[in-house]
Design a protein around this motif. Sequence first.
Motif, PDB file in Angstrom:
ATOM      1  N   ILE A 144      14.434  35.863  20.248  1.00  0.00           N
ATOM      2  CA  ILE A 144      13.014  36.164  20.035  1.00  0.00           C
ATOM      3  C   ILE A 144      12.157  35.476  21.087  1.00  0.00           C
ATOM      4  N   LEU A 145      12.584  34.310  21.572  1.00  0.00           N
ATOM      5  CA  LEU A 145      11.898  33.661  22.693  1.00  0.00           C
ATOM      6  C   LEU A 145      11.922  34.569  23.916  1.00  0.00           C
ATOM      7  N   CYS A 146      13.095  35.110  24.186  1.00  0.00           N
ATOM      8  CA  CYS A 146      13.242  36.011  25.324  1.00  0.00           C
ATOM      9  C   CYS A 146      12.318  37.218  25.179  1.00  0.00           C
ATOM     10  N   ARG A 147      12.332  37.841  24.020  1.00  0.00           N
ATOM     11  CA  ARG A 147      11.492  39.018  23.794  1.00  0.00           C
ATOM     12  C   ARG A 147      10.015  38.686  23.932  1.00  0.00           C
ATOM     13  N   ALA A 148       9.584  37.605  23.278  1.00  0.00           N
ATOM     14  CA  ALA A 148       8.164  37.249  23.269  1.00  0.00           C
ATOM     15  C   ALA A 148       7.623  36.999  24.673  1.00  0.00           C
ATOM     16  N   LEU A 149       8.484  36.499  25.555  1.00  0.00           N
ATOM     17  CA  LEU A 149       8.033  36.111  26.889  1.00  0.00           C
ATOM     18  C   LEU A 149       8.315  37.176  27.944  1.00  0.00           C
ATOM     19  N   GLY A 150       8.739  38.369  27.494  1.00  0.00           N
ATOM     20  CA  GLY A 150       8.831  39.491  28.411  1.00  0.00           C
ATOM     21  C   GLY A 150      10.229  39.955  28.758  1.00  0.00           C
ATOM     22  N   GLY A 151      11.257  39.386  28.121  1.00  0.00           N
ATOM     23  CA  GLY A 151      12.627  39.808  28.379  1.00  0.00           C
ATOM     24  C   GLY A 151      13.054  40.951  27.478  1.00  0.00           C
ATOM     25  N   LYS A 152      14.341  41.255  27.506  1.00  0.00           N
ATOM     26  CA  LYS A 152      14.868  42.378  26.727  1.00  0.00           C
ATOM     27  C   LYS A 152      16.026  41.913  25.853  1.00  0.00           C
ATOM     28  N   VAL A 153      15.993  42.328  24.563  1.00  0.00           N
ATOM     29  CA  VAL A 153      17.015  41.974  23.585  1.00  0.00           C
ATOM     30  C   VAL A 153      17.493  43.254  22.903  1.00  0.00           C
ATOM     31  N   ALA A 154      18.798  43.343  22.648  1.00  0.00           N
ATOM     32  CA  ALA A 154      19.325  44.544  21.979  1.00  0.00           C
ATOM     33  C   ALA A 154      20.701  44.216  21.400  1.00  0.00           C
ATOM     34  N   ARG A 155      21.312  45.211  20.745  1.00  0.00           N
ATOM     35  CA  ARG A 155      22.655  45.069  20.235  1.00  0.00           C
ATOM     36  C   ARG A 155      23.624  44.793  21.386  1.00  0.00           C
ATOM     37  N   SER A 156      24.595  43.945  21.114  1.00  0.00           N
ATOM     38  CA  SER A 156      25.646  43.698  22.090  1.00  0.00           C
ATOM     39  C   SER A 156      26.528  44.933  22.224  1.00  0.00           C
ATOM     40  N   CYS A 157      26.877  45.288  23.438  1.00  0.00           N
ATOM     41  CA  CYS A 157      27.750  46.445  23.667  1.00  0.00           C
ATOM     42  C   CYS A 157      29.168  46.179  23.178  1.00  0.00           C
ATOM     43  N   SER A 158      29.530  44.906  23.045  1.00  0.00           N
ATOM     44  CA  SER A 158      30.898  44.553  22.664  1.00  0.00           C
ATOM     45  C   SER A 158      31.025  44.132  21.201  1.00  0.00           C
ATOM     46  N   GLY A 159      29.966  44.330  20.419  1.00  0.00           N
ATOM     47  CA  GLY A 159      30.039  44.070  18.987  1.00  0.00           C
ATOM     48  C   GLY A 159      29.856  42.605  18.622  1.00  0.00           C
ATOM     49  N   TRP A 160      30.236  42.268  17.401  1.00  0.00           N
ATOM     50  CA  TRP A 160      30.050  40.918  16.875  1.00  0.00           C
ATOM     51  C   TRP A 160      30.782  39.881  17.720  1.00  0.00           C
ATOM     52  N   GLN A 196      25.392  39.603  16.655  1.00  0.00           N
ATOM     53  CA  GLN A 196      25.724  40.950  17.124  1.00  0.00           C
ATOM     54  C   GLN A 196      24.661  41.486  18.082  1.00  0.00           C
ATOM     55  N   ASP A 197      23.556  40.754  18.240  1.00  0.00           N
ATOM     56  CA  ASP A 197      22.554  41.068  19.247  1.00  0.00           C
ATOM     57  C   ASP A 197      22.681  40.062  20.386  1.00  0.00           C
ATOM     58  N   GLU A 198      22.080  40.375  21.520  1.00  0.00           N
ATOM     59  CA  GLU A 198      22.115  39.447  22.642  1.00  0.00           C
ATOM     60  C   GLU A 198      20.951  39.713  23.588  1.00  0.00           C
ATOM     61  N   VAL A 199      20.708  38.748  24.451  1.00  0.00           N
ATOM     62  CA  VAL A 199      19.708  38.914  25.505  1.00  0.00           C
ATOM     63  C   VAL A 199      20.307  39.789  26.598  1.00  0.00           C
ATOM     64  N   TRP A 200      19.638  40.871  26.887  1.00  0.00           N
ATOM     65  CA  TRP A 200      20.068  41.753  27.976  1.00  0.00           C
ATOM     66  C   TRP A 200      19.421  41.362  29.300  1.00  0.00           C
ATOM     67  N   GLU A 201      18.184  40.890  29.193  1.00  0.00           N
ATOM     68  CA  GLU A 201      17.447  40.547  30.421  1.00  0.00           C
ATOM     69  C   GLU A 201      16.462  39.434  30.109  1.00  0.00           C
ATOM     70  N   VAL A 202      16.521  38.337  30.868  1.00  0.00           N
ATOM     71  CA  VAL A 202      15.598  37.225  30.622  1.00  0.00           C
ATOM     72  C   VAL A 202      14.226  37.555  31.196  1.00  0.00           C
ATOM     73  N   PRO A 203      13.175  36.878  30.720  1.00  0.00           N
ATOM     74  CA  PRO A 203      11.831  37.132  31.256  1.00  0.00           C
ATOM     75  C   PRO A 203      11.758  36.830  32.747  1.00  0.00           C
ATOM     76  N   SER A 204      10.865  37.496  33.418  1.00  0.00           N
ATOM     77  CA  SER A 204      10.637  37.223  34.840  1.00  0.00           C
ATOM     78  C   SER A 204      10.226  35.760  35.018  1.00  0.00           C
ATOM     79  N   GLY A 205      10.917  35.046  35.867  1.00  0.00           N
ATOM     80  CA  GLY A 205      10.640  33.625  36.077  1.00  0.00           C
ATOM     81  C   GLY A 205      11.564  32.703  35.317  1.00  0.00           C
ATOM     82  N   ALA A 206      12.293  33.248  34.333  1.00  0.00           N
ATOM     83  CA  ALA A 206      13.259  32.441  33.579  1.00  0.00           C
ATOM     84  C   ALA A 206      14.565  32.361  34.356  1.00  0.00           C
ATOM     85  N   ARG A 207      15.425  31.432  33.955  1.00  0.00           N
ATOM     86  CA  ARG A 207      16.694  31.247  34.648  1.00  0.00           C
ATOM     87  C   ARG A 207      17.837  31.178  33.647  1.00  0.00           C
ATOM     88  N   VAL A 208      18.885  31.970  33.895  1.00  0.00           N
ATOM     89  CA  VAL A 208      20.097  31.918  33.084  1.00  0.00           C
ATOM     90  C   VAL A 208      20.887  30.673  33.479  1.00  0.00           C
TER      91      VAL A 208
END
Length: 257
Positions: A107-123, A162-174
Motif C-alpha cells: 500500500i506504501l508503493c501504491r500510495a506513492l505512485g507505484g503499481k501493485v497487483a496479483r503475483s503471476c506465480s501465485g501464493w 499472493q499480491d506483490e509490488v510490480w513497479e516501485v514509485p518513481s524515485g524509489a529504489r529496490v
Amino acid sequence: MVIQGRKRFALLLAAQDSDYVKKVYGGYYNVFVETLGDEGDKWDTFRVVEGDFPSMDDLEKYDGFVISGSPHDAHGHEDWVLELCILLQTLFDMQKKVLGICFGHQILCRALGGKVARSCSGWDIGVRRVKFIEDFHFSIFLSTDYDQRIIPPTLSIIECHQDEVWEVPSGARVLAHSEKTGVEMFTFGENILGIQGHPEYNKDILNNLIDRLHSNNSIDIVFVENAKLQLMEAEPDTESWQRICKGFLKRDMIHIW
C-alpha cells in the motif's frame, strides 16, 4: 548519529486479530511491539481496517508509523484502503518515518505512485531467502563496532502473500529481491521502507495462518503439506530483520546506500 530518548509510534493495523493470535499472543499489537518496541517507547494502535485512523492534527507527535499485513488487497478500492493511501501521502509529505510490512509494503508503493497487483506465480508462503543489492548497507547500532554494520548479502524471512509490488514509485529504489518476488524491499528517500516479508511473524503464527487459508479454500492440501515441510527445514533470520526495522524507525538519520 544518535537515538533520541523516548519515541512514540503509531501501529496501523490493516487486519483483524485471529482467534489464535488473540489467545496465544494477545493480538497483533503485542506481536509488533514485541518485535519493534523498546523500553520507554509508546505505541498507539489504529485499526484502519475498521476505519479507525489517527487525527491529522495528531500526526506530528509520532516519530514513526508501521503498517501491518492484511488479507485485503492493497490494489483494492475499499473506503478504508483509499483513506489509508491519502494518509500515507500526507506522512510522506511530512517526511515521517513509515515502515510497511507485506500489505503495508504494497500500500506504501501504491500510495506513492507505484503499481501493485496479483503475483503471476501465485501464493508465496514459507521461509524465503531474500537477496540484497550488492551495495546495500544499513547503520544499525550506535556502538563503534557496529555503527556501519554490513547486512549479509542474503537473509531469510517468513512470507505469506499472493499480491506483490510490480513497479516501485518513481524515485524509489529496490533494495532486495528473491527468486519468487522482484521487489522484496524498497526505500523512498530516508523515511519510507517497505518489506514484503513478515519480520514480526514466527513459524507458529505462520503455521496457524496456513491452516486458516486451507480452511477457507485459499490453498489446497498439497500446498499446505509442502509449505509445512519447508517450514520445518528453514529458519527466518528474525534478529537481523528486527535490527533493520528498529534501526530504520529509531535512528534520527539512516544511510541505505
